[in-house]
Design an enzyme around this catalytic site. Structure first.
Site, short mmCIF file in Angstrom:
data_model
loop_
_atom_site.label_atom_id
_atom_site.label_comp_id
_atom_site.label_asym_id
_atom_site.label_seq_id
_atom_site.Cartn_x
_atom_site.Cartn_y
_atom_site.Cartn_z
N GLU A 107 -11.18 0.65 -4.08
CA GLU A 107 -10.58 1.07 -2.84
C GLU A 107 -9.36 2.04 -3.10
O GLU A 107 -9.02 2.21 -4.34
CB GLU A 107 -9.74 0.21 -1.87
CG GLU A 107 -9.17 -1.34 -2.44
CD GLU A 107 -9.09 -2.45 -1.52
OE1 GLU A 107 -9.88 -2.54 -0.56
OE2 GLU A 107 -8.03 -3.37 -2.27
N ASP B 114 0.69 -1.20 -0.40
CA ASP B 114 0.13 0.14 0.06
C ASP B 114 0.20 1.67 0.42
O ASP B 114 0.85 2.28 0.32
CB ASP B 114 -0.51 0.29 1.14
CG ASP B 114 -1.80 -1.16 1.62
OD1 ASP B 114 -2.32 -1.67 -0.16
OD2 ASP B 114 -1.82 -2.06 2.40
#
Ligand code: 6LW
Length: 506
Positions: free
Chosen positions: A192, A37
């Protein structure tokens, strides 16, 4: 003069985005090992990058680079328990995707603690820290990101699988406008990881879809107004390896990215991917990759539309230094920012001095319920490497080296002393299986423990002699689960143990 420049610009039609001056072989991943991420911010010629950390403490490592190839960890954003409640967190909970941004002299890091309070942000003037106490935010959904314009601070996240935008007060965190839905993606699961950028009068909304496994991808939409309507790119996805052309690559799961414009006007994307072997197994976690971005017809093109690779020829402003493999000897006189614990450490169980690390066990190991094991763990950042230590128990107890993926999958190479009898062992936990792979009696409760990591197996050496081996696949994410990657280091489950240094050689 001004008019003339304007005329010249129109007449010559500048390329939509510049490319760097020299051809360079870029080495990916730029941050190897458990580094998922990624989010990045450019401040002049300095680049800062953060990753998610789940149940580890400290949380959210921050790296600095000036050449985009070599990244040095300068600290951890969440380095105090008051910033990072981790009770009950495990390798699938805790801190999810962070975003780092810079505005008006202040750095912002916004993320979700999924098992401890939801969305929050912290701020700092020096990215190496200290960072503030958390400012908790109301808007739900994971993967929050910030965008600043005209004195307004916008927050996006994905409540109910819809990328939603609201205005917030960047100091108090108060919500200043109702959440407005922007886009739900192209229809794949898990929209997302949203980020908003503005370029040439367009607002771009970059997101991930498909879930963080094989079908992971980046998709994008644009609008003339920040509130939409957003028009999806007709050529989505803009990055995926779940395709005919990239399906045989060892790099898979490409997604969750963040764009940035470098000091020279070139554009880049950092994103996560994993390196698989033997079918579809990976154990080092999701890693941070880099690829160039160019603009065509008002849309971004990643790596000229080609699959990404571990070695890629790209154009940069100058040739970066070739990344060097690490060869380190830790004497524990200082504990660097790369060392982590599972949940919060119990401080009195750790002491160091004279080149020796002394750990005191509290009964917690790495199984479920062992929430605070006494352990110092660092990321395994290369598939092939070697690490080792000399351990001596001060009495009865258990201590050694841990190779940890999740509570469901971990290996210990340990020395044990029970009722005066000493032994060494390699033991593996895989879900409800607890297996002793090799056991040897020792005359003293001490031993030299070395692990040679190969891509597909770990070889264990006891006092310099081959002792056991186990497949790395057993600790893969596919077998052991979680969002993390393998970390390794000294631990003590019970009793008290002295560790004389720790070698790390890639
Ligand atoms: C993260 C989400 C994702 O928050 O996985 O791959 C989640 N992307 O965006 C945990 O890393």
């Amino acid at each position: 003069m001004l008019v003339l420049t304007g005329m010249l610009l129109t007449a010559c039609r500048l390329p939509e985005s510049p490319v760097g001056k020299v051809e360079v072989e870029l080495q990916n991943p730029i941050i190897p090992g458990f580094s998922p991420d990624p989010s990045v911010v450019a401040v002049g010629e300095d680049y800062y990058l953060v990753n998610s950390t789940f149940h580890y403490f400290p949380g959210v490592p921050i790296y600095h680079s000036r050449d985009l190839q070599n990244w040095k960890q300068i600290g951890n954003v969440l380095d105090r328990p008051s910033q990072l409640p981790l009770e009950q967190a495990n390798a699938s909970l805790g801190i999810y995707a962070p975003t780092i941004r810079y505005h008006d002299g202040t750095f912002y890091m916004i993320t979700t603690n999924v098992s401890g309070g939801g969305n929050f942000m912290v701020t700092a003037t020096d990215p190496a820290g200290p960072w503030s106490e958390p400012v908790w935010l109301e808007q739900q959904g994971i993967d929050p990101s910030l965008y600043f314009e005209d004195g307004i601070c916008y927050m996006v996240s994905n409540p109910d699988n819809t990328i939603t935008l609201c205005e917030i007060d960047p100091v108090t965190g108060a919500t200043l406008s109702q959440g407005r839905p922007l886009w739900s993606g192209t229809g794949d699961r898990f929209p997302e990881g949203p980020h908003i950028y503005k370029k040439d009068g367009w607002y771009y909304l970059l997101i991930s879809e498909g879930g963080t496994e094989l079908a992971h991808k980046l998709t994008i939409a644009r609008s003339r107004s920040i509130y939409g309507p957003y028009e999806p790119h007709p050529e989505n996805p803009i990055l995926t390896h779940c395709s005919l052309r990239a399906q045989n690559s060892n790099i898979q799961g490409t997604g969750h990215g963040d764009f940035f414009e470098a000091a020279d006007g070139t554009w880049w994307v950092v994103f996560l991917a994993y390196r698989r072997y033997d079918g579809d197994f990976h154990h080092l976690g999701r890693e941070t990759f880099l690829a160039p971005v160019t603009w065509k017809g008002g849309w971004p093109v990643i790596n000229d539309g080609e699959p990404v690779a571990e070695r890629m020829t790209v154009r940069m402003e100058k040739i970066p230094e070739k990344p060097q493999p690490d060869s380190l000897f830790y004497d524990f006189s200082t504990i660097g920012p790369e060392w982590m614990h599972i949940q919060h450490p119990i401080a009195e169980n750790y002491s160091a001095g004279g080149g020796v690390l002394t750990l005191t066990g509290n009964g917690d190991g790495f199984d479920w319920g062992g929430w605070h094991p006494t352990a110092l763990l660092r990321r395994q950042q290369a598939p092939e490497c070697r690490f080792g230590t000399k351990v001596r128990l001060q009495g009865d107890g258990e201590a050694g080296l841990a190779i940890y993926q999740t509570h469901n999958g971990h290996i210990e190479f340990l020395v044990r002393r029970e009722k005066g009898r000493s032994s060494a062992m390699v033991r593996i936990r895989l879900h409800n299986i607890l297996h002793e792979q090799a056991v040897a009696l020792l005359s003293q409760p001490e031993a030299r423990l070395d692990v040679r990591a190969y891509g597909d197996h770990y070889a264990f050496e006891l006092n310099g002699q081959p002792f056991a081996s186990l497949g790395t696949k057993l600790l893969s994410t596919e077998m052991a689960g979680g969002f993390t990657g393998v970390t390794v280091g000294p631990y003590c489950r019970s009793g008290k143990a002295d560790f004389t240094g720790f070698d790390w050689v890639e």
